[in-house]
Design an enzyme around this catalytic site. Structure first.
Site, PDB file in Angstrom:
ATOM      1  N   HIS A 131       7.084  -1.493  -2.218  1.00 22.52           N
ATOM      2  CA  HIS A 131       7.155  -2.174  -0.914  1.00 22.52           C
ATOM      3  C   HIS A 131       7.771  -3.562  -1.072  1.00 22.52           C
ATOM      4  O   HIS A 131       7.133  -4.462  -1.593  1.00 22.52           O
ATOM      5  CB  HIS A 131       5.768  -2.265  -0.278  1.00 22.52           C
ATOM      6  CG  HIS A 131       5.190  -0.914  -0.012  1.00 22.52           C
ATOM      7  ND1 HIS A 131       5.547  -0.170   1.090  1.00 22.52           N
ATOM      8  CD2 HIS A 131       4.353  -0.141  -0.737  1.00 22.52           C
ATOM      9  CE1 HIS A 131       4.919   0.993   1.041  1.00 22.52           C
ATOM     10  NE2 HIS A 131       4.193   1.052  -0.062  1.00 22.52           N
ATOM     11  N   ASP A 152      -3.594  10.522  -7.576  1.00 24.40           N
ATOM     12  CA  ASP A 152      -4.924  10.152  -7.077  1.00 24.40           C
ATOM     13  C   ASP A 152      -5.845  11.362  -7.053  1.00 24.40           C
ATOM     14  O   ASP A 152      -6.437  11.707  -6.028  1.00 24.40           O
ATOM     15  CB  ASP A 152      -4.828   9.590  -5.647  1.00 24.40           C
ATOM     16  CG  ASP A 152      -4.164   8.228  -5.610  1.00 24.40           C
ATOM     17  OD1 ASP A 152      -4.084   7.569  -6.664  1.00 24.40           O
ATOM     18  OD2 ASP A 152      -3.730   7.824  -4.517  1.00 24.40           O
ATOM     19  N   HIS A 180       0.438   5.600  -8.644  1.00 23.78           N
ATOM     20  CA  HIS A 180      -0.788   4.801  -8.517  1.00 23.78           C
ATOM     21  C   HIS A 180      -1.480   4.612  -9.868  1.00 23.78           C
ATOM     22  O   HIS A 180      -2.689   4.384  -9.908  1.00 23.78           O
ATOM     23  CB  HIS A 180      -1.764   5.470  -7.532  1.00 23.78           C
ATOM     24  CG  HIS A 180      -1.565   5.034  -6.114  1.00 23.78           C
ATOM     25  ND1 HIS A 180      -2.273   5.584  -5.067  1.00 23.78           N
ATOM     26  CD2 HIS A 180      -0.754   4.100  -5.564  1.00 23.78           C
ATOM     27  CE1 HIS A 180      -1.889   5.009  -3.928  1.00 23.78           C
ATOM     28  NE2 HIS A 180      -0.968   4.107  -4.210  1.00 23.78           N
ATOM     29  N   ASP A 226       3.922   1.509  -6.517  1.00 26.03           N
ATOM     30  CA  ASP A 226       3.430   1.199  -5.165  1.00 26.03           C
ATOM     31  C   ASP A 226       3.053  -0.281  -5.043  1.00 26.03           C
ATOM     32  O   ASP A 226       1.980  -0.616  -4.550  1.00 26.03           O
ATOM     33  CB  ASP A 226       2.230   2.095  -4.821  1.00 26.03           C
ATOM     34  CG  ASP A 226       1.920   2.094  -3.329  1.00 26.03           C
ATOM     35  OD1 ASP A 226       2.755   1.622  -2.536  1.00 26.03           O
ATOM     36  OD2 ASP A 226       0.824   2.561  -2.954  1.00 26.03           O
TER      37      ASP A 226
HETATM   38 ZN   LIG Z   1       3.097   2.700  -0.618  1.00 24.18          ZN
END
Ligand SMILES: [Zn+2]
Length: 362
Positions: free
Chosen positions: A75, A244, A265, A313
Site C-alpha cells: 500500500h 493466514d 502476511h 502488505d
Molecule cells: Zn493489503
C-alpha cells in the site's frame, strides 16, 4: 488525530459519490465501443491481446520484462494524514522507504489500495518519480458497499473498465490490476457483486485480479467459486493473504485449481501483542512467520512454485508493527527459505518470473 477508520469512512463517502457520477458518463462510451470489431483483438481465451506483455504503472505503460523483482501486495498510494503533519511529510517518508527498498533490489510494487481505502494515485506518481520505484495502481474495492446493492454488476464493471482503459479520476493513470475483497469465509452480497464485476472487467480488458481473503476461514475458496462461475481463468487471479491459515492443504488445493497464492502476511507472525488488539490480529500473530514462510517451500515441493507471490502488505501505518516494511521478506523470509533448501533460482522464479507471467499473460 484522524484514525485510519475515520479517514477511510470519509474518503469512501466522497469516492462513492464520485463513482456514481462517473458511471453515467462511462455507460454511453462502453456501449458504443462494444459493437465495433467485437472479437478483433481477443486471443483464444477471449481476452484482449492489445495489452499482452504490457502493464500500466502510475507513470505509464511498462514492458513486463522490466517488472523485475516485484512485491505483489503493498500500500503506497494513500496518505495517512493522521500520522503526518502534511502531505509533503508523508511523501518524504514514503520516498525514503521506497528508495531503501529499491537499493535492496525491489523494482516494482503492486499497490492494492482501491478508491475506498483512500487511493491517491497522484501521491503514488510523486513517490514513484522521486524514488524510481515502479508502482502499479489498482481499481476495484476493499469494503462491502451499500451502494453496490443499488448498482448492477455491469455498472460496477463499467467503472472498473473505465479506470483500466481511460484512467483513474482525471489523472490519466490507468489501473494495472483489479483488487477485490471479502471480509470472512462467506462472501457478502455487495462483495459478490464487486467480485463478479471484477471478473467481467478482467475478461474484457485482460487485466488480472488480486484479492484480499480471510484464509483462516477458507475465504479464497468462496471467491474462487464466484470467479470460476463467471468464467475467469484462475491463472489471472492471485488470492492474497493466503498464508493466514494453519492448513497448508488449503493453499495446495487452490494452487491445484490454478490460483496464485499471495504469501504476503509473513510479518504478522513476527509481531508483538498489542494492547486491545482485535481477535483476528491475535490469530494472525499466532501463525508463526517461519510456518508462513515454509508454505512457500511446501508449495514448491508440491509442484506449485509458479503459483506463488511474495509480498509484505506494508503501509506507512505499519511502521511500528513491521519495521522492516517492504523488506521483511528480503531480510527474513528469503534467507529462511534458503535455509530450508529453496534455491536462488526458485526465489528468482517466484519474485521475478511469476509476476512477469501473471501480468504479461503468458
Ligand atoms: Zn493489503
Amino acid at each position: 488525530m484522524t484514525t485510519r477508520r475515520e479517514f477511510l469512512l470519509q474518503t469512501t463517502a466522497a469516492s462513492v459519490a464520485a463513482v456514481a457520477s462517473l458511471r453515467f458518463a462511462h455507460a454511453t462510451q462502453a456501449n458504443a465501443s462494444k459493437d465495433k470489431d467485437k472479437d478483433k483483438d481477443k486471443d483464444k481465451d477471449g481476452l484482449k491481446v492489445a495489452r499482452a506483455g504490457v502493464v500500466e504503472t502510475v507513470l505509464g505503460p511498462l514492458d513486463v520484462a522490466k517488472l523485475g523483482f516485484t512485491l505483489s501486495h503493498e500500500h503506497v498510494c494513500y496518505i495517512p494524514m493522521g500520522l503526518f503533519s502534511d502531505r509533503a511529510a508523508a511523501a518524504d517518508r514514503m520516498v525514503d522507504k521506497l528508495k531503501e527498498a529499491k537499493a535492496a533490489g525491489v523494482d516494482t510494487i503492486i499497490d492494492l489500495t482501491p478508491f475506498d481505502a483512500g487511493r491517491d494515485v497522484r501521491f503514488g506518481q510523486e513517490v514513484s518519480r522521486r524514488s524510481g520505484m515502479q508502482i502499479v495502481a489498482a481499481t476495484g474495492f476493499r469494503f462491502p458497499h451499500e451502494s453496490y446493492n443499488d448498482q448492477t454488476v455491469e455498472q460496477i464493471a463499467e467503472l472498473y473498465i473505465r479506470e483500466i482503459e481511460q484512467g483513474i479520476e482525471d489523472t490519466g493513470v490507468k489501473a494495472g490490476v483489479i483488487k477485490v475483497a471479502s471480509q470472512s469465509g462467506a462472501v457478502l452480497p455487495a462483495e459478490e457483486k464487486g467480485i463478479k464485476a471484477a471478473a467481467r472487467a478482467s475478461k474484457a480488458t485482460g487485466v488480472p485480479i488480486e484479492t484480499h481473503t480471510d484464509a483462516r476461514h477458507r475465504g479464497g475458496e468462496a471467491q474462487a467459486n464466484i470467479l470460476e462461475a463467471e468464467g475467469v481463468n484462475p491463472a489471472r487471479v492471485s488470492l492474497g493473504h493466503s498464508d493466514d491459515t494453519e492448513d497448508v492443504n488449503y493453499l495446495i488445493g487452490l494452487a491445484k485449481r490454478g490460483y496464485t497464492l499471495g504469501i504476503d502476511h509473513v510479518f504478522y507472525g513476527a509481531t508483538k501483542p498489542a494492547k486491545d488488539e482485535p481477535e483476528y490480529v491475535t490469530y494472525l500473530r499466532q501463525v508463526p512467520w517461519q510456518k508462513r514462510a515454509a508454505y512457500v517451500k511446501q508449495l514448491i515441493d508440491a509442484g506449485f512454485g509458479d503459483k506463488i507471490f511474495l509480498s509484505n502488505d506494508w503501509e506507512l501505518e505499519r511502521e511500528q508493527m513491521n519495521p522492516d516494511g517492504f523488506l521483511f521478506n528480503t531480510r527474513k523470509t528469503i534467507p529462511y527459505l534458503t535455509q530450508l533448501g529453496v534455491s536462488q533460482r526458485e526465489i528468482h522464479a517466484i519474485t521475478v518470473d511469476n509476476p512477469k507471467h501473471f501480468f504479461g499473460r503468458n
